[in-house]
Design a protein around this motif. Structure first.
Motif, short mmCIF file in Angstrom:
data_model
loop_
_atom_site.label_atom_id
_atom_site.label_comp_id
_atom_site.label_asym_id
_atom_site.label_seq_id
_atom_site.Cartn_x
_atom_site.Cartn_y
_atom_site.Cartn_z
N ARG A 424 83.88 149.89 12.68
CA ARG A 424 82.81 149.41 13.41
C ARG A 424 82.63 148.94 14.60
O ARG A 424 81.52 148.92 15.15
CB ARG A 424 81.39 149.20 12.23
N ALA A 425 83.72 148.00 15.04
CA ALA A 425 84.02 147.53 15.77
C ALA A 425 84.65 148.00 16.65
O ALA A 425 84.63 147.78 17.60
CB ALA A 425 84.93 146.79 14.81
N ARG A 426 85.08 149.71 16.79
CA ARG A 426 85.61 150.19 17.77
C ARG A 426 85.79 150.59 18.54
O ARG A 426 85.83 150.11 19.81
CB ARG A 426 86.44 151.74 16.82
N SER A 431 89.23 143.32 21.82
CA SER A 431 90.21 144.37 21.64
C SER A 431 91.10 144.47 20.55
O SER A 431 92.19 145.19 20.69
CB SER A 431 91.33 143.26 22.70
N GLY A 432 91.09 143.32 19.46
CA GLY A 432 91.43 143.75 18.30
C GLY A 432 92.61 142.54 18.07
O GLY A 432 93.61 142.49 16.99
N LEU A 433 92.64 141.16 19.48
CA LEU A 433 93.18 140.66 19.85
C LEU A 433 92.46 138.96 19.17
O LEU A 433 93.94 137.80 19.26
CB LEU A 433 93.67 140.81 20.99
N LEU A 435 91.29 137.84 16.22
CA LEU A 435 91.68 136.90 15.26
C LEU A 435 93.30 136.58 15.34
O LEU A 435 93.98 135.48 14.69
CB LEU A 435 91.26 137.96 14.12
N ALA A 436 93.61 138.09 15.33
CA ALA A 436 95.46 138.06 15.55
C ALA A 436 95.66 136.31 16.74
O ALA A 436 96.94 135.71 15.97
CB ALA A 436 96.57 139.18 16.13
N LEU A 437 95.02 136.15 17.93
CA LEU A 437 96.03 134.85 18.14
C LEU A 437 94.91 133.71 17.71
O LEU A 437 96.06 132.63 17.66
CB LEU A 437 94.78 134.83 19.73
N THR A 460 82.59 133.90 6.52
CA THR A 460 82.31 132.96 6.97
C THR A 460 83.80 132.39 6.99
O THR A 460 85.15 132.90 6.52
CB THR A 460 82.32 131.88 5.81
N PHE A 461 84.07 132.10 8.62
CA PHE A 461 86.09 132.13 8.94
C PHE A 461 85.69 130.48 8.30
O PHE A 461 85.60 129.36 8.89
CB PHE A 461 85.62 132.53 9.77
N THR A 462 86.63 130.19 7.85
CA THR A 462 87.39 128.70 8.05
C THR A 462 88.95 128.04 8.34
O THR A 462 89.80 128.70 7.79
CB THR A 462 87.45 127.87 6.12
P1 ADP Z 1 87.74 142.09 18.08
O1 ADP Z 1 87.95 141.77 19.55
O2 ADP Z 1 87.39 143.66 17.71
O3 ADP Z 1 86.84 141.52 17.67
P2 ADP Z 1 89.06 140.49 16.96
O4 ADP Z 1 90.91 140.49 16.46
O5 ADP Z 1 88.06 139.19 16.92
O6 ADP Z 1 89.24 141.85 16.87
O7 ADP Z 1 88.37 140.51 14.74
C1 ADP Z 1 89.35 141.88 14.54
C2 ADP Z 1 88.51 142.84 13.20
O8 ADP Z 1 87.92 141.56 12.48
C3 ADP Z 1 86.29 143.13 14.33
O9 ADP Z 1 87.17 144.35 14.92
C4 ADP Z 1 85.83 142.72 13.21
O10 ADP Z 1 86.40 144.88 12.33
C5 ADP Z 1 86.42 141.92 12.22
N1 ADP Z 1 85.90 140.68 12.29
C6 ADP Z 1 85.87 139.40 13.02
N2 ADP Z 1 85.52 138.66 12.63
C7 ADP Z 1 83.94 139.43 12.68
C8 ADP Z 1 82.83 139.00 11.93
N3 ADP Z 1 82.28 137.51 12.09
N4 ADP Z 1 81.69 139.69 11.07
C9 ADP Z 1 82.73 140.83 11.14
N5 ADP Z 1 84.06 141.50 10.84
C10 ADP Z 1 84.57 140.71 12.00
#
Ligand code: ADP
Length: 473
Positions: A424-426, A431-433, A435-437, A460-462
């Protein structure tokens, strides 16, 4: 090429051993020579003394017994008959004994150096040493006593070389024994050195192979052992292992990056080609340019993130650590979005004051901004985002909660992977980076990042980081 270590050790060992063997040999030689020479002198005295008992004198006219008359030797001397009995041994085992007048005249017996020693003064009960034509002799003179024997003496002689004869046996045996010992010692030393130093050869050949073939899967793999060389081999293997995984990571990053760059680049190229095929009206040009701009922005963000990731990993010094007020960081995050009222999402904060951590403010801001941006990006129109920060058990606990689209269970494990995006995020601008960062930054600060989420309900991200001022926590 110089001498190998193995040979150097062996040579040194051999030289020391040769020295020890030589010293031992000399000691053996000197001591046995002394003992043998003394033995020869004692034997000389003994022989002469034994012969002294074999000389008798009778007044002339008093004939000796009949047996003696047959076998002994008789000498007339000053009205006496001197009898030398047949048991008188004048030459045995190199020792010569002879009977002399005090003026040096040889009366009876064999003496190899009689002539040369006739001038030698009469020794009295002492062994003298005389040198005759290059040979050293022991000479022992024994005056005879008793009626008719006055003025006579026995002289015994034996050459030093006689004793040396026996010495040469001892010398030969000990020389052979010591040379054998030396050879065994040096050979053993060489073999041990070779065996002990084999790991070095293994390490060096592995290093050479790695250098020549770039094959980082090679290892020294020594048999078990606990000495320094095994430690060296283990360190070497660990180093290659680390290089291997670093290169591997680099390879994967390059592959991922090229893959990720391909899509926006292809879209830009296709958009340009299509638009340039024929004359377009201004509206179409505008749309095309907007597409190019969107993809360009995506490319630019991608490149920024990649640079950031590799800078954090390979250039730690670029981000010096110092005490950071995490409360301020959390308060600053998301300001732009809530001010703009993005899609009607309400931003709330529940932030404890002055929560301090040791770290880099720029990176920590980046970390928080990334999760807050995601909360907005994947939030629903008119939804809510809550940023909260509290101290808990010596940790600073920062969480960002949204009531957005949520994350499917099967995606949860992988969202922190580089370039991973849920389906759904594609299509979005991400960039998909991000959260890795975020994960990399959290780990750099010896912290963790985790997520709880339910599809359609929100996430919820902690983030947990070690707190600097625990006493106030
Ligand atoms: P992007 O640039 O796609 O956001 P991220 O590394 O930040 O890349 O996130 C990776 C994936 O995690 C996202 O593509 C999304 O599918 C999922 N994601 C991240 N944060 C959320 C959130 N708060 N709610 C739902 N899905 C999330």
């Amino acid at each position: 090429m110089g001498l190998s270590l193995r040979w150097k050790i062996t040579l040194w060992f051999g030289a020391v051993m040769a020295l020890v063997v030589t010293l031992c040999f000399t000691a053996v030689f000197l001591v046995s020579n002394e003992v043998l020479q003394k033995g020869a002198r004692d034997k000389l005295v003994e022989d002469v003394e034994a012969n002294a008992d074999e000389v008798f004198a009778y007044e002339s006219g008093h004939a000796p017994n009949a047996e003696g008359a047959e076998t002994g030797r008789y000498l007339d001397r000053n009205g006496f008959v001197v009898e030398v009995e047949e048991d008188f041994i004048s030459l045995m085992n190199g020792t010569g004994v002879a009977l002399y007048e005090s003026d040096g005249q040889l009366l009876y017996g064999m003496n190899k150096i009689a002539r040369e020693t006739s001038s030698l003064a009469l020794g009295n009960g002492r062994v003298q040493t005389v040198e005759v034509s290059g040979v050293r002799w022991y000479v022992y003179d024994r005056p005879l006593e008793g009626n008719g024997l006055e003025g006579l003496f026995l002289r015994g002689t034996v050459s030093e070389a006689q004793a040396a004869l026996e010495l040469s046996d001892i010398t030969r045996i000990s020389l052979v024994a010591m040379v054998t010992l030396l050879v065994i010692g040096v050979l053993g030393g060489y073999l041990i050195a070779r065996r002990q130093l084999r790991p070095i050869e293994q390490i060096s050949s592995t290093a050479k192979q790695v250098g020549e073939t770039y094959d980082l899967t090679r290892r020294v793999d020594l048999d078990p052992g606990a000495d320094e060389l095994h430690e060296l081999a283990a360190s070497f293997d660990a180093m290659v292992e680390k290089l291997d995984s670093a290169f591997d990571a680099q390879r994967r990053l390059t592959a991922d990056v090229s893959h990720e760059l391909r899509t926006p680049t292809a879209i830009i190229m296709a958009q340009c080609e299509y638009t340039l095929e024929e004359e377009r009206d201004p509206e179409e040009y505008r749309e095309a340019l907007e597409t190019v701009q969107r993809q360009g922005a995506k490319l630019s963000g991608l490149v920024d993130d990649i640079l950031e990731i590799s800078r954090i990993r390979y250039n730690g010094n670029a981000y010096p650590f110092q005490p950071v007020d995490l409360s301020a960081v959390a308060a600053a995050s998301g300001a732009g979005m809530s001010d703009l009222g993005v899609r009607g999402i309400t931003l709330e904060r529940d932030i404890e004051e002055a929560v301090q951590v040791q770290g880099n403010a720029t990176l920590l801001q980046r970390l928080v901004d990334n999760i807050v941006a995601n909360a907005f990006r994947y939030g629903i129109d008119g939804g809510h985002v809550l940023i909260s920060l509290h101290r808990h058990d010596g940790s600073a606990v920062l969480s960002v909660a949204d009531d957005g689209i949520g994350i499917a269970q099967e995606d949860l494990e992988r969202i922190f992977d580089r370039f991973y995006q849920s389906d759904r995020a594609r299509t979005g601008v991400g960039s998909g980076l991000g959260l890795a960062l975020a994960k990399q930054i959290a780990e750099l600060h010896e912290g963790t990042i985790s997520v709880e989420s339910e599809l359609g309900r929100g996430s919820t991200f902690t983030v947990r980081l070690p707190c600097l001022d625990q006493d106030r926590g």
